[in-house]
Design a protein around this motif. Structure first.
Motif, PDB file in Angstrom:
ATOM      1  N   LEU A  82       0.818  -1.208   0.000  1.00 13.98           N
ATOM      2  CA  LEU A  82       0.000   0.000   0.000  1.00 13.98           C
ATOM      3  C   LEU A  82       0.855   1.261   0.000  1.00 13.98           C
ATOM      4  O   LEU A  82       0.464   2.283  -0.561  1.00 13.98           O
ATOM      5  CB  LEU A  82      -0.932  -0.016   1.205  1.00 13.98           C
ATOM      6  CG  LEU A  82      -1.969  -1.153   1.222  1.00 13.98           C
ATOM      7  CD1 LEU A  82      -2.856  -1.039   2.459  1.00 13.98           C
ATOM      8  CD2 LEU A  82      -2.820  -1.125  -0.039  1.00 13.98           C
ATOM      9  N   SER A  83       2.016   1.217   0.631  1.00 16.04           N
ATOM     10  CA  SER A  83       2.912   2.381   0.611  1.00 16.04           C
ATOM     11  C   SER A  83       3.369   2.679  -0.805  1.00 16.04           C
ATOM     12  O   SER A  83       3.446   3.835  -1.239  1.00 16.04           O
ATOM     13  CB  SER A  83       4.119   2.127   1.516  1.00 16.04           C
ATOM     14  OG  SER A  83       3.711   1.963   2.866  1.00 16.04           O
ATOM     15  N   LYS A  84       3.649   1.651  -1.521  1.00 14.91           N
ATOM     16  CA  LYS A  84       4.045   1.828  -2.909  1.00 14.91           C
ATOM     17  C   LYS A  84       2.904   2.417  -3.727  1.00 14.91           C
ATOM     18  O   LYS A  84       3.104   3.283  -4.583  1.00 14.91           O
ATOM     19  CB  LYS A  84       4.477   0.474  -3.479  1.00 14.91           C
ATOM     20  CG  LYS A  84       5.028   0.542  -4.881  1.00 14.91           C
ATOM     21  CD  LYS A  84       5.474  -0.850  -5.325  1.00 14.91           C
ATOM     22  CE  LYS A  84       6.028  -0.809  -6.753  1.00 14.91           C
ATOM     23  NZ  LYS A  84       6.458  -2.142  -7.215  1.00 14.91           N
ATOM     24  N   ALA A  85       1.687   1.982  -3.428  1.00 14.84           N
ATOM     25  CA  ALA A  85       0.518   2.515  -4.137  1.00 14.84           C
ATOM     26  C   ALA A  85       0.298   3.988  -3.798  1.00 14.84           C
ATOM     27  O   ALA A  85      -0.083   4.785  -4.665  1.00 14.84           O
ATOM     28  CB  ALA A  85      -0.731   1.699  -3.782  1.00 14.84           C
ATOM     29  N   ALA A  86       0.516   4.369  -2.529  1.00 16.22           N
ATOM     30  CA  ALA A  86       0.334   5.777  -2.138  1.00 16.22           C
ATOM     31  C   ALA A  86       1.322   6.679  -2.863  1.00 16.22           C
ATOM     32  O   ALA A  86       0.985   7.805  -3.264  1.00 16.22           O
ATOM     33  CB  ALA A  86       0.493   5.891  -0.633  1.00 16.22           C
ATOM     34  N   GLU A  87       2.524   6.199  -3.034  1.00 22.74           N
ATOM     35  CA  GLU A  87       3.523   6.993  -3.761  1.00 22.74           C
ATOM     36  C   GLU A  87       3.112   7.173  -5.220  1.00 22.74           C
ATOM     37  O   GLU A  87       3.211   8.269  -5.788  1.00 22.74           O
ATOM     38  CB  GLU A  87       4.881   6.306  -3.670  1.00 22.74           C
ATOM     39  CG  GLU A  87       6.004   7.086  -4.334  1.00 22.74           C
ATOM     40  CD  GLU A  87       7.332   6.376  -4.213  1.00 22.74           C
ATOM     41  OE1 GLU A  87       8.313   6.838  -4.828  1.00 22.74           O
ATOM     42  OE2 GLU A  87       7.405   5.343  -3.502  1.00 22.74           O
ATOM     43  N   LYS A  88       2.630   6.117  -5.793  1.00 20.38           N
ATOM     44  CA  LYS A  88       2.158   6.217  -7.183  1.00 20.38           C
ATOM     45  C   LYS A  88       0.975   7.166  -7.280  1.00 20.38           C
ATOM     46  O   LYS A  88       0.844   7.934  -8.234  1.00 20.38           O
ATOM     47  CB  LYS A  88       1.757   4.839  -7.705  1.00 20.38           C
ATOM     48  CG  LYS A  88       2.923   3.916  -7.995  1.00 20.38           C
ATOM     49  CD  LYS A  88       2.410   2.619  -8.599  1.00 20.38           C
ATOM     50  CE  LYS A  88       3.561   1.697  -8.960  1.00 20.38           C
ATOM     51  NZ  LYS A  88       3.078   0.425  -9.556  1.00 20.38           N
TER      52      LYS A  88
END
Length: 565
Positions: free
Chosen positions: A282-288
């Motif tokens: 989810l952290s990776k998704a938030a950055e995207k």
């Protein structure tokens, strides 16, 4: 109300719909951006699921290949004479060479029927027995290639799982069991070579829920059973599945698992379970999402303006051209074409399809006209009566020969039913045959029946009927051929009468045969009823002969005397 709104929207022109769509895209821009962020989260989760599935599948595929290779290997080893003759020294050398060439195996051993090991790829430094091991027991019991369970190799000292293969003697009895154990270290090598998110784990679990191999903190987990709830969810679940749940280490993860089983075994022998930390995904998704939101805002504004421009030139104008061509085609202009002016793309393909349809309709209409002309010519010029009859029995189309048979004008006959021109006693002749035609039991039938002409005269006809079906094989109408056989029927009747007369005459002639009582004096004959009849009367009655009366010369001499002549 919703349906009325939808109907209203459908009734709008394409130009108005594009304008409305552009406005709708502009107004909820903020909501769209938020939604896009949620999509990013969903995509990240899906990506995590895909990654775990790929990892679980790759490990499972590798294990299946290794298991298949191991089965082939032990099958070949079981056929070697040295193995069947229990030549330990020779077999040890063979097993050592095989193990050196196949590092994926931890060890290969061969036991006698009691489970005592007599050959090993690794040096046999102490007596070893597999009598209590699942690998040996299943192979000896089922006499098939069988799976084992988590064990620590007695010679390799590595956590592993084994497989057993029974060697049968000429009597079909188990003479040896070949056990082969896997070295799971190569899975860690493969895992390290893959580009996977940090914190990704895999667990290889045996049929009892014991962890055989794990990439992270192996010393903490290998040899221990996983949580009963986690394990039972895999046991009772499908062959493979993906979901979000608490991992073996206690954190929430995206998890995928796959079951492995041998063909001859009911239960899986291994469970391959892969997981990725949910928070990292989810952290990776938030950055995207952050970068995409900034880009989407600018893009949305430009897209609205561009949509209006492109929509008019690439959609509205071309659809209008297709619409106008469709109207011309509907009006009967089968030579209309539209593809030259619409170019490529899906609408270009649609335009070319439209042109092909118009060409096919033109060719089909021409073929239909020609076919109808040939059919009408054949129908009208047929030397016998022909007609097309509806399913309810009404004459739809008749030819001149049928009109001549029935004495009707063509316009008068068309519209009548066959029941109106059929003799009442012959109506039942058609009913069963028509039903069999409709049911597909007959392709055609022929009957002889009587028709009633316009002048109320009877005419004998021979009717042959068949069924015409439409493109969907549903009954459409009947086509009938009607031939006037009145002359033939008259001839047959005359012939039958003549035969009857001849048979009667023969019967009469036969009545004169046998013994006839005749009076010696008056020459009368007694009939069957006891009455005496004159000879001439009896013969005339029973033979049809007629008599004329004269006098013979002898009687003339007796009555008139000699020389009277």
């Amino acid at each position: 109300m919703i349906q009325r709104l939808l109907n209203r929207l459908v009734s709008l022109s394409l130009r108005k719909l594009l304008l409305l769509l552009a406005l709708l895209l502009a107004l909820p821009a903020v909501g769209l951006i938020v939604h896009f962020g949620l999509d990013q989260r969903h995509d990240a989760l899906q990506e995590g699921i895909v990654e775990t599935r790929k990892l679980a599948y790759s490990i499972a595929s590798e294990q299946r290949n290794l298991t298949a290779g191991a089965q082939q290997l032990v099958t070949v080893l079981g056929q070697l004479p040295q193995v069947r003759e229990h030549k330990a020294a020779a077999v040890n050398g063979i097993l050592t060479s095989v193990l050196a060439l196949n590092p994926q195996y931890a060890n290969i051993v061969i036991t006698d029927p009691t489970g005592k090991v007599w050959a090993s790829a690794l040096p046999l430094t102490k007596p070893i027995s597999l009598q209590d091991k699942r690998t040996f027991r299943n192979a000896a019991r089922t006499r098939q290639f069988s799976s084992g369970e988590y064990v620590i190799g007695q010679l390799s000292t590595k956590p592993t799982i084994g497989f057993g293969y029974p060697v049968l003697d000429e009597n079909g009895e188990v003479s040896a069991v070949i056990a082969i154990n896997f070295n799971f270290d190569h899975y860690n090598v493969l895992f390290n070579q893959a580009d996977l998110p940090a914190g990704t784990t895999f667990n290889i679990i045996d049929y009892n829920g014991v962890i055989i191999d794990r990439n992270l903190n192996p010393e903490r987990f290998i040899g221990k059973k996983v949580n009963d709830g986690v394990f039972m969810s895999m046991v009772n679940g499908p062959e493979e599945d993906s979901f979000i749940d608490v991992g073996v280490s206690g954190d929430r993860r995206i998890i995928s698992y796959t079951k492995l089983r041998l063909r001859n075994e009911t239960f899986p022998y291994l469970y391959v379970r892969a997981g990725i930390p949910l928070q990292a995904t989810l952290s990776k998704a938030a950055e995207k999402q952050f970068y995409n939101m900034a880009f989407l805002t600018l893009f949305l504004v430009a897209a609205i303006l561009l949509a209006l421009f492109i929509g008019k030139h690439c959609f509205v104008n071309r659809v209008t051209a297709l619409q106008e061509a469709s109207h011309r085609l509907a009006a009967g202009d089968l030579h209309t074409r539209v593809s030259d002016g619409l170019g490529g793309g899906e609408l270009g393909d649609l335009a070319r399809t439209f042109d092909q349809m118009a060409a096919q309709l033109s060719a089909r209409e021409k073929a239909v006209r020609e076919s109808e002309a040939r059919f009408r010519s054949a129908l009208e010029n047929a030397p016998i009566g022909m007609a097309i009859v509806s399913l309810n029995g009404t004459f739809i189309q008749v030819n001149h020969a049928l009109c001549a048979i029935l004495g009707y004008e063509k316009a008068a006959l068309e519209g009548l039913t066959f029941g109106e021109v059929t003799h009442p006693d012959d109506l039942s002749l058609d009913v069963p045959n028509v039903e069999r035609l409709l049911d597909g039991e007959l392709s055609a039938y022929t009957v002889e029946k009587r028709y009633i002409t316009k002048g109320r005269e009877l005419v004998w006809v021979q009717l042959t009927a068949s069924l015409l079906r439409d493109d969907e094989s549903a009954p459409g109408s009947f086509i009938v051929q009607i031939e006037d056989i009145s002359d033939r029927k008259k001839t047959e009747k005359e012939r039958e009468g003549l035969i009857g007369d001849l048979q009667g005459a023969l019967c009469d002639v036969r009545t004169l045969s046998g013994l006839l009582p005749i009076c010696h004096s008056c020459k009368k004959i007694r009939d069957d009823k006891g009455y005496w009849n004159q000879l001439e009367t009896y013969i005339s009655k029973h033979s049809g002969a007629m008599f004329s009366y004269s006098i013979c010369p002898d009687c003339e001499s007796k009555q008139c005397g000699p020389g009277s002549r």
